[in-house]
Design a protein around this motif. Structure first.
Motif, short mmCIF file in Angstrom:
data_model
loop_
_atom_site.label_atom_id
_atom_site.label_comp_id
_atom_site.label_asym_id
_atom_site.label_seq_id
_atom_site.Cartn_x
_atom_site.Cartn_y
_atom_site.Cartn_z
N ARG A 1 0.93 -1.33 -0.19
CA ARG A 1 0.07 -0.06 -0.10
C ARG A 1 0.74 1.31 0.01
NH1 ARG A 1 -3.97 -2.67 4.64
NH2 ARG A 1 -4.49 -4.49 3.51
N THR A 2 1.05 1.91 -0.98
CA THR A 2 1.68 3.18 -1.27
C THR A 2 1.43 4.45 -0.61
OG1 THR A 2 0.80 4.09 -3.34
CG2 THR A 2 2.21 2.18 -3.72
N TRP A 3 2.13 5.47 -0.46
CA TRP A 3 1.79 6.44 0.08
C TRP A 3 0.66 7.37 -0.26
CZ3 TRP A 3 1.66 10.43 -3.55
CH2 TRP A 3 2.10 10.34 -4.72
N ARG A 4 0.49 6.92 -1.99
CA ARG A 4 -0.69 7.63 -2.47
C ARG A 4 -2.36 7.09 -1.59
NH1 ARG A 4 -0.43 8.34 -8.87
NH2 ARG A 4 -0.32 10.24 -8.38
N ASN A 5 -2.08 6.18 -0.89
CA ASN A 5 -3.67 5.71 -0.47
C ASN A 5 -4.05 6.72 0.55
OD1 ASN A 5 -4.34 2.96 -1.80
ND2 ASN A 5 -2.06 2.75 -1.30
N THR A 6 -5.59 6.90 0.34
CA THR A 6 -6.14 7.69 1.45
C THR A 6 -7.18 6.93 1.98
OG1 THR A 6 -7.21 8.66 -0.33
CG2 THR A 6 -5.40 9.90 0.36
N THR A 7 -6.79 5.84 2.49
CA THR A 7 -7.76 4.76 3.18
C THR A 7 -7.54 4.80 4.80
OG1 THR A 7 -6.29 3.14 2.86
CG2 THR A 7 -7.88 3.54 0.85
N THR A 8 -6.74 5.47 5.51
CA THR A 8 -6.56 5.61 6.72
C THR A 8 -6.99 6.66 7.54
OG1 THR A 8 -4.39 6.34 6.48
CG2 THR A 8 -4.55 3.96 5.96
N ALA A 9 -8.08 7.26 7.16
CA ALA A 9 -8.49 8.67 7.83
C ALA A 9 -8.83 8.39 9.21
CB ALA A 9 -9.49 9.23 7.14
N GLN A 10 -9.47 7.20 9.61
CA GLN A 10 -10.03 6.91 10.94
C GLN A 10 -8.53 6.63 11.75
OE1 GLN A 10 -12.35 3.31 11.22
NE2 GLN A 10 -12.76 3.50 13.52
N ALA A 11 -7.71 5.77 11.28
CA ALA A 11 -6.58 5.47 12.32
C ALA A 11 -5.72 6.71 12.30
CB ALA A 11 -5.86 4.29 11.42
N ALA A 12 -5.57 7.30 11.43
CA ALA A 12 -4.46 8.83 11.45
C ALA A 12 -5.34 9.72 12.28
CB ALA A 12 -4.32 9.45 10.01
N ALA A 13 -6.31 9.90 12.42
CA ALA A 13 -7.13 10.82 13.25
C ALA A 13 -6.79 10.45 14.91
CB ALA A 13 -8.56 11.05 12.86
N ALA A 14 -7.26 9.03 15.03
CA ALA A 14 -7.22 8.47 16.34
C ALA A 14 -5.66 8.55 16.96
CB ALA A 14 -7.60 7.19 16.31
N LEU A 15 -4.75 8.14 16.02
CA LEU A 15 -3.37 8.18 16.40
C LEU A 15 -2.71 9.48 16.74
CD1 LEU A 15 -1.68 5.35 14.31
CD2 LEU A 15 -2.15 5.25 16.65
#
Length: 539
Positions: free
Chosen positions: A110-124
């Motif tokens: 999964r490369t840098w271009r993916n924007t599928t982790t909004a939930q995890a990024a916000a929580a962390l």
């Protein structure tokens, strides 16, 4: 003959970078000048909602790039390239490459271009009180945990693309501090992962029933100049299946493309910065002191030597320019005319200089993929105008170039206007700056900063990675990376500095005002413009 002698004496250094659209290998001599190169063009694939590259293509591309370089050495210097003084590996930062204990890849890259982790990024980000962008490796891991992906239970090693290639070549699970700082936050004091944040994440792992500690599955962190293993017999065969390349060559710590870009532009000291503009665009500014707050638009990463650095990263830059170049190429070919790509791009960029400073009211969004800085989880490339807009080729191209810079302006405004950081030099490099004056003047107007380009700006990250290999092999005891680059590499390299034109700066500001308001158009396109084509569908 000097080149041949240096090759035979192992006084050359090999840098290989796996970029978004090209894998490039560069061999430099003892004076840090490129003497041979090779490359392989590739593109990411969008499969099952994921931007990815297959690992077999990684090795196919590496082997072709190295084969071209070795062939050039043979033809130019009359010797077989069987060894070098040192090797450096670099690649796109961030992303997710999870491996099991037996070395098997557990999920597609999964490369840098993916924007599928909004939930995890916000929580962390909330947990750490530290901005964790969506593309960071730890965000991908936590999102996989939140999604209940079964492969996480088998996870034994998590790394980046550069870390993976280095591991396969040397057997060493290590990473340069710059690349590591895009996986998980690092400490400026220790150049290692932030221990308090590791403990916080371990609590999550324990609560969810996972049996590993985070630090145990991450690569060990090394600063620039540290030895990072040597090429094994298996690694030599992977890179050069012909069997000519010998094992035993030392490797420097593998780095991300941001770190090698910093080395290639001599912007690793405090108060220096660089803008890398190609498939993506990002600005790096080495900090004198910490920022006053955490900002979602700004990452805090590190130079290859571990100095804290503010990074503004935008997913989209020249991709839409490249797409329109393809349209223009087809039009010219339909007229029965030959097309030279270098001349085509030069014509497009130079036309922008003749356009109205405000682009004549034209509006472009270059969002091929999502853009977290402006809150978009996916992209819709978009061109818009009013009936009154001055629709000319020159204005169209100026709007394209403005669009390539526009999202970066958001983060740069935070650094310069809100945080008042000091930037004494801002270096530009990458394909956007290839046409003399065009990209440089547009970027200066967009950022409101003088933009400097060096005569070596086109050499790119592979050259920067070769410089890091040379630094590891040749630096004196306790000689800082910035001192080595200043005195050994860049002392005699000329550069040009372009101040922002007041007229162009005012024109960009007018475009910028319309761009921000027009984000509502882009959002509507994302909501309403679906893939309705019949390609691949039964009729």
């Amino acid at each position: 003959m000097d080149g041949q002698k240096q090759i035979l004496l192992r006084e050359t250094y090999l840098g290989i970078e796996l970029g978004s659209t090209r894998i490039k290998a560069v061999l430099i001599d003892q004076q840090h000048n490129p003497i041979a190169s090779g490359s392989f063009a590739w593109e990411n694939h969008y499969e099952n909602g994921i931007w990815t590259y297959p690992l077999d293509e990684v090795w196919h591309g590496l082997q072709q790039a190295y084969r071209e370089l070795a062939s050039e050495v043979q033809q130019t210097y009359g010797v077989a390239l069987d060894t070098v003084g040192a090797i450096g590996i670099s690649a796109m930062m961030h992303g997710y490459l999870p491996f099991a204990a037996d070395g098997q890849l557990l999920a597609p890259f999964r490369t840098w271009r993916n924007t599928t982790t909004a939930q995890a990024a916000a929580a962390l980000t909330e947990l750490f009180s530290f901005n964790i962008p969506q593309r960071w490796s730890i965000a991908h891991l936590y999102q996989a945990m939140l999604n209940g992906e079964p492969h996480v239970k088998e996870l034994d090693f998590l790394t980046t693309l550069a870390g993976y290639v280095h591991w396969q070549l040397t057997g060493q699970k290590v990473l340069g501090v710059g690349d590591a700082s895009g996986m998980f936050p690092v400490s400026a004091d220790t150049c290692g992962y932030e221990p308090g944040m590791l403990s916080l994440f371990d609590e999550i792992l324990h609560q969810k029933g996972y049996g590993f500690h985070l630090e145990d599955i991450l690569p060990a962190v090394l600063p620039a100049g540290a030895p990072a293993g040597a090429l094994t017999e298996q690694g030599a065969a992977l890179l050069d299946p012909s069997g000519v390349l010998q094992a035993g060559i030392p490797l420097c710590p593998p780095e991300g493309d941001a770190g090698t870009g910093m080395a290639a532009t001599n912007s690793v000291a405090a108060c220096t910065g660089n803008i890398s503009a190609g498939t993506s665009i990002f600005a790096m500014a080495v900090l004198e002191h910490p920022l006053s707050a955490a900002y979602p638009e700004i990452d805090i990463v590190a130079t290859p030597a571990g100095k804290p650095t503010a990074m503004v990263h935008c997913n989209n830059c020249t991709n839409e320019i490249n797409a329109w170049a393809g349209i223009f190429r087809q039009a010219v070919q339909a007229l029965g005319q030959p097309v030279d790509d270098e001349n085509l791009f030069r014509t497009m960029f130079e036309a922008a200089l003749a356009g109205d400073a405000d682009c004549g009211g034209l509006l472009v969004y270059n969002y091929l993929s999502g853009e977290p800085v402006t809150g978009f989880g996916a992209g819709r490339p978009l061109f818009a105008r009013t009936p009154e807009s001055r629709f000319t080729f020159a204005n169209f191209m100026r709007a394209q170039l403005y669009s390539a810079c526009a999202t970066l302006r958001i983060g740069m405004d935070i650094l310069l206007q809100r945080e008042h950081i000091q930037i004494n030099r801002m270096l530009g490099h990458g394909g956007f700056f290839k046409t003399p004056k065009a990209g440089q003047s547009i970027m200066a107007a967009a950022m409101g900063l003088p933009i400097e380009t060096m005569e070596t700006a086109g050499e790119g990250g592979a050259w920067g990675c070769a410089l890091l290999a040379a630094y590891m092999a040749n630096h004196e005891d306790d000689q800082p990376l910035e001192d080595y680059l200043d005195h050994k590499v860049f002392a005699d390299i000329s550069s040009s500095n372009m101040q922002p034109s007041p007229t162009e700066q005012a024109g960009f500001d007018a475009f910028w005002a319309g761009y921000q308001k027009g984000l509502a158009i882009e959002r509507s396109a994302l909501e309403n413009l679906a893939d309705w084509s019949l390609k691949g569908k039964e009729i």
